[in-house]
Write an enzyme that holds these catalytic residues in place. Structure first.
Site, PDB file in Angstrom:
ATOM      1  N   SER A 172     -32.993 -18.631 -30.056  1.00 18.64           N
ATOM      2  CA  SER A 172     -32.421 -19.853 -30.608  1.00 18.64           C
ATOM      3  C   SER A 172     -32.069 -19.768 -32.084  1.00 18.64           C
ATOM      4  O   SER A 172     -31.254 -20.555 -32.557  1.00 18.64           O
ATOM      5  CB  SER A 172     -33.386 -21.027 -30.397  1.00 18.64           C
ATOM      6  OG  SER A 172     -34.615 -20.804 -31.067  1.00 18.64           O
ATOM      7  N   HIS A 200     -32.078 -21.999 -24.008  1.00 21.78           N
ATOM      8  CA  HIS A 200     -30.784 -21.973 -24.689  1.00 21.78           C
ATOM      9  C   HIS A 200     -29.758 -21.175 -23.885  1.00 21.78           C
ATOM     10  O   HIS A 200     -28.861 -20.542 -24.455  1.00 21.78           O
ATOM     11  CB  HIS A 200     -30.935 -21.395 -26.095  1.00 21.78           C
ATOM     12  CG  HIS A 200     -31.630 -22.321 -27.038  1.00 21.78           C
ATOM     13  ND1 HIS A 200     -30.969 -23.317 -27.730  1.00 21.78           N
ATOM     14  CD2 HIS A 200     -32.942 -22.428 -27.382  1.00 21.78           C
ATOM     15  CE1 HIS A 200     -31.843 -23.980 -28.473  1.00 21.78           C
ATOM     16  NE2 HIS A 200     -33.042 -23.466 -28.283  1.00 21.78           N
ATOM     17  N   LYS A 231     -31.827 -29.942 -23.350  1.00 23.76           N
ATOM     18  CA  LYS A 231     -30.735 -29.387 -24.153  1.00 23.76           C
ATOM     19  C   LYS A 231     -29.416 -29.588 -23.411  1.00 23.76           C
ATOM     20  O   LYS A 231     -28.850 -30.667 -23.436  1.00 23.76           O
ATOM     21  CB  LYS A 231     -31.039 -27.926 -24.489  1.00 23.76           C
ATOM     22  CG  LYS A 231     -32.251 -27.797 -25.421  1.00 23.76           C
ATOM     23  CD  LYS A 231     -32.547 -26.377 -25.799  1.00 23.76           C
ATOM     24  CE  LYS A 231     -33.596 -26.285 -26.896  1.00 23.76           C
ATOM     25  NZ  LYS A 231     -34.888 -26.903 -26.558  1.00 23.76           N
TER      26      LYS A 231
END
Length: 385
Positions: A172, A200, A231
């Site tokens: 990340s 991610h 996310k």
């Protein structure tokens, strides 16, 4: 009798009170010294308050007008997608705000025991590191993406019952990708399992957005996948673990974060479910994000900036100095661009950067405006010639 007791209590309470006050004063001194050191190093992190819904354009407390947001994990723009919001409202109406309860509580231990070993990339996310610290397995740390070092650690760990290689799929802070093909090859050679955190990557890496294991063609070789709903998949909270059925069953019985946490609110589950539906219907959103990521990276490199990672929407603009990163981020906000400077301890010392995150809902004009602001601010602060 009572008078004597009260007098004794009064006499004895005073010293205790003074000692407690002295301890509190000492604590304040220690804390203020630490806080002042953070300020002096230029690594103080001020929090900005967003006063609108998440999206490519936001409103920030204390800043007039709309701001272009390049600092969110909203990679696919689904946190404010109308169908996702409607699914959340429907779940809220049907099932209420929440279950007001943890899951069934039993057991205290999860997968790994003192007989086992976990091998972790040195730049794994803090949440992975904290989980490893809490487990009772032997711990090995290998250099970032260094397969020779991982092999050496695997050889050293052969004496343990189970060996688990734990890595982020996409890192990340740097936006780089774990070499999963090599990791899985080494794991097979030395009888180890592979754990990948896809927080991610889920939703936008790989042909159908299933993550780095799909991107690199090792879906059948990764034992455990851990990821998030907070996310790309709607941006709320919660997460999940996939793996062999007996492993998942054991985690349901013994994993403390699962057992001692409230169930997901219905609205969160509803939003994430709809986000998955949208991604399974079409990969147009993913393709849009990829094209805009390439546009930003190409233009920033042409301007003279150093951008870490490869084709990931996390685009770290490397600056080195913590104070420079913070000041440039502040000046970017003055120009209508929301980005944040990252410095120690979030990243190693002397590797401060501004982390830019591209979203599918950014327009090409948004991308170009962000690059133009970076060039202007970079020249102002001497980061560009």
């Amino acid at each position: 009798m009572w008078a004597c007791r009260l007098l004794h209590a009064g006499l004895s309470a005073a010293p205790r009170g003074r000692r407690a006050q002295s301890a509190l004063t000492q604590l304040r001194g220690v804390l203020e010294e630490e806080l002042e050191a953070i300020r002096g190093a230029g690594t103080w992190k001020s929090e900005r308050v967003i006063t609108s819904r998440q999206g490519p354009r936001i409103h920030v407390d204390g800043v007039s007008g709309g701001i272009l947001n390049f600092c969110a994990n909203n990679y696919l723009g689904l946190s404010s997608h109308p169908e996702v919001i409607q699914a959340g409202l429907q779940a809220l109406e049907e099932f209420g705000a929440g279950l007001s309860s943890t899951r069934f509580i039993c057991g205290t231990q999860a997968l790994l025991t003192p007989q086992d070993a976990v091998l972790s990339d040195e730049l794994n996310h803090a949440s992975i590191i904290d989980g490893i610290r809490l487990c009772k397995a032997h711990k090995y740390r290998y250099r970032h993406l260094d397969m020779a070092d991982l092999e050496a650690k695997l050889q050293e760990a052969q004496k343990h019952r189970l060996r688990l290689v734990a890595t982020d799929g996409a890192f990340s802070m740097d936006g780089d990708i774990a070499p999963l093909q090599e990791i899985c090859h080494l794991a097979s050679r030395y009888g180890a399992l592979v754990f990948v955190d896809e927080c991610h990557a889920t939703g936008f890496l790989g042909a159908t957005g299933r993550g780095t294991d799909e991107l690199l063609g090792v879906t059948d070789q990764v034992t455990i996948i851990n990821s998030t709903l907070g996310k790309a998949l709607g941006g709320a909270s919660g997460g999940y673990t996939t793996g062999p059925e007996p492993l998942v069953s054991l985690l349901r019985q013994r994993a403390r974060p699962y057992l001692f946490s409230n169930s997901l609110p219905p609205a969160v589950a509803g939003c994430a479910s709809k986000a998955l539906d949208l991604l399974m219907e079409s990969n147009a959103i993913v393709q849009s994000m990829a094209a805009k990521t390439q546009r930003f990276r190409r233009k920033m490199k042409a301007a003279g900036f150093t951008i870490l990672g490869a084709n990931h929407p996390i685009c770290p603009v490397m600056l080195g100095d913590a104070r420079l990163a913070s000041c440039m981020a502040d000046d970017m906000l003055k120009r209508g661009i929301f980005v944040i400077g990252f410095s120690y301890p979030v990243v190693p010392k002397n590797k401060a950067r501004i982390r830019v995150q591209i979203s599918a809902v950014h327009s090409e004009e948004d991308i170009d405006r962000c690059v133009e602001a970076f060039v202007e601010v970079g020249r102002l602060h001497g980061a560009l010639p």
